[in-house]
Write a protein that holds these residues in place. Structure first.
Motif, PDB file in Angstrom:
ATOM      1  N   THR A 137       0.981  -1.164  -0.034  1.00 45.43           N
ATOM      2  CA  THR A 137       0.104  -0.064  -0.051  1.00 45.43           C
ATOM      3  C   THR A 137       0.904   1.327  -0.107  1.00 45.43           C
ATOM      4  O   THR A 137       2.125   1.010   0.303  1.00 45.43           O
ATOM      5  CB  THR A 137      -1.056  -0.022   1.208  1.00 45.43           C
ATOM      6  N   ARG A 138       0.297   2.343  -0.394  1.00 45.15           N
ATOM      7  CA  ARG A 138       0.942   3.703  -0.217  1.00 45.15           C
ATOM      8  C   ARG A 138       1.103   3.987   1.296  1.00 45.15           C
ATOM      9  O   ARG A 138       0.166   3.548   2.306  1.00 45.15           O
ATOM     10  CB  ARG A 138       0.340   4.827  -0.951  1.00 45.15           C
ATOM     11  N   LYS A 196      11.488   0.817   1.102  1.00 44.38           N
ATOM     12  CA  LYS A 196      11.947   1.868   0.134  1.00 44.38           C
ATOM     13  C   LYS A 196      12.393   1.031  -1.333  1.00 44.38           C
ATOM     14  O   LYS A 196      12.635  -0.219  -1.062  1.00 44.38           O
ATOM     15  CB  LYS A 196      13.360   2.612   0.720  1.00 44.38           C
ATOM     16  N   LEU A 197      12.208   1.674  -2.365  1.00 44.65           N
ATOM     17  CA  LEU A 197      12.834   0.960  -3.436  1.00 44.65           C
ATOM     18  C   LEU A 197      14.308   1.364  -3.910  1.00 44.65           C
ATOM     19  O   LEU A 197      14.673   2.244  -3.032  1.00 44.65           O
ATOM     20  CB  LEU A 197      11.914   1.932  -4.787  1.00 44.65           C
ATOM     21  N   VAL A 201       5.931   8.095  -7.137  1.00 44.44           N
ATOM     22  CA  VAL A 201       7.039   8.533  -6.506  1.00 44.44           C
ATOM     23  C   VAL A 201       7.537   9.274  -7.860  1.00 44.44           C
ATOM     24  O   VAL A 201       8.247  10.303  -7.672  1.00 44.44           O
ATOM     25  CB  VAL A 201       8.114   7.273  -6.502  1.00 44.44           C
ATOM     26  N   PHE A 202       7.457   8.903  -8.977  1.00 46.52           N
ATOM     27  CA  PHE A 202       7.860   9.595 -10.211  1.00 46.52           C
ATOM     28  C   PHE A 202       7.174  10.832 -10.353  1.00 46.52           C
ATOM     29  O   PHE A 202       7.706  12.063 -10.659  1.00 46.52           O
ATOM     30  CB  PHE A 202       7.475   8.881 -11.596  1.00 46.52           C
ATOM     31  N   ASP A 240      12.516  10.281  -1.696  1.00 49.88           N
ATOM     32  CA  ASP A 240      11.557   9.437  -0.737  1.00 49.88           C
ATOM     33  C   ASP A 240      11.111   8.495  -1.700  1.00 49.88           C
ATOM     34  O   ASP A 240      10.301   8.716  -2.673  1.00 49.88           O
ATOM     35  CB  ASP A 240      10.675  10.395  -0.385  1.00 49.88           C
ATOM     36  N   THR A 241      11.342   7.248  -1.671  1.00 49.82           N
ATOM     37  CA  THR A 241      10.710   6.241  -2.307  1.00 49.82           C
ATOM     38  C   THR A 241      10.025   5.213  -1.317  1.00 49.82           C
ATOM     39  O   THR A 241       9.693   3.872  -1.869  1.00 49.82           O
ATOM     40  CB  THR A 241      11.941   5.210  -3.279  1.00 49.82           C
ATOM     41  N   SER A 242       9.476   5.681  -0.436  1.00 46.02           N
ATOM     42  CA  SER A 242       8.921   4.709   0.583  1.00 46.02           C
ATOM     43  C   SER A 242       7.584   4.064   0.231  1.00 46.02           C
ATOM     44  O   SER A 242       6.646   4.724  -0.469  1.00 46.02           O
ATOM     45  CB  SER A 242       8.804   5.340   1.887  1.00 46.02           C
TER      46      SER A 242
END
Length: 267
Positions: A119-120, A137-138, A180-181, A229-231
């Protein structure tokens, strides 16, 4: 009572009782109906017993859905530890792997008792109870010979320079990565849409964002941390945990505790 019997006879279309002097006795129809009635009462009593056992017992059958991006080793370690801690309970686990959207559909229809989904951060989904378990994270997966492979970290902006391998829209990560993008004003050069990005990265087809994991690197692929931030969150989903059988409630609590006690909550 006589009124109820009369109404039942009218409904059935046959007499159930007949007079014999001052007494009454069952007719041939009544005797047959009595046997079915007794069997029905026994089935209802057995049904009540099984429902009570299902609601209160910490043993039983348990179907758990697991998002495809969650490492196989995680859920196997959870079950292994659960059996060691609770040897007195007999739980028959049924594990199903799918993308998050499919798991939520199965959960809604009753095909699953619990589901581990992506989920976000802070996301709420109508009709489900969500308990955040792990925040992840990514990282950027690169071909082993890629010019960025030796860097300690890369920025999201650098991704725009290379062919990018994207997940299909039905994949839960597709929405997370798109957020994220968008948040960072990144416009990747999407060269392919696939669910098997690891394989395509390894043969040099492009780069891809994946959940940070020790399982990402393989022959031909290197994982590099990404700044920014890629969480995203891995959550435990249920329809209404307070109304689930005891075995599901206990397992849900165990999974959350498993993540907390082993330091898996943040990564």
């Amino acid at each position: 009572m006589s009124y109820a019997v009369k109404k039942l006879e009218e409904e059935l279309g046959v007499p159930l009782f007949e007079s014999e002097g001052r007494n009454i006795r069952l007719t041939v129809y009544g005797k047959v109906f009595k046997e079915y009635g007794e069997a029905g009462v026994q089935q209802i009593q057995e049904g009540r017993r099984q429902l009570s056992e299902m609601a209160l017992s910490e043993s039983g059958k348990l179907s758990i859905g697991v998002a495809e991006i969650v490492a196989h080793k995680f859920i196997t370690d959870v079950i292994k530890d659960y059996r060691q801690v609770n040897p007195e309970y007999r739980v028959d686990f049924n594990l199903k792997r799918a993308v998050t959207g499919k798991l939520l559909d199965m959960l809604q229809s009753g095909g699953l008792d619990l589901a581990i989904v992506t989920t976000r951060p802070g996301e709420k989904i109508a009709g489900f109870d969500l308990v955040p378990m792990m925040h992840r994270k990514l990282e950027l997966l690169l071909p082993a010979g890629h010019e960025l492979a030796k860097q300690k970290s890369v920025s999201l902006k650098q991704i725009e320079q290379y062919p990018y391998l994207a997940f299909g829209k039905e994949h839960a990560l597709a929405g997370i990565i798109a957020d994220v993008f968008a948040k960072n004003d990144i416009h990747p050069q999407i060269s392919s849409v696939t669910d098997d990005v690891r394989t395509l990265v390894a043969i040099g087809e492009g780069v891809a964002l994946l959940p940070k994991s020790k399982y990402n690197e393989s022959a031909g692929a290197i994982a590099v941390p990404v700044t920014g931030d890629t969480s995203y969150t891995i959550s435990l989903a249920s329809r209404n945990l307070a109304q689930e059988p005891k075995v599901a409630q206990k397992m849900a609590s165990f999974i959350v505790d498993f993540c907390q006690t082993r330091g898996l909550t943040w990564s």
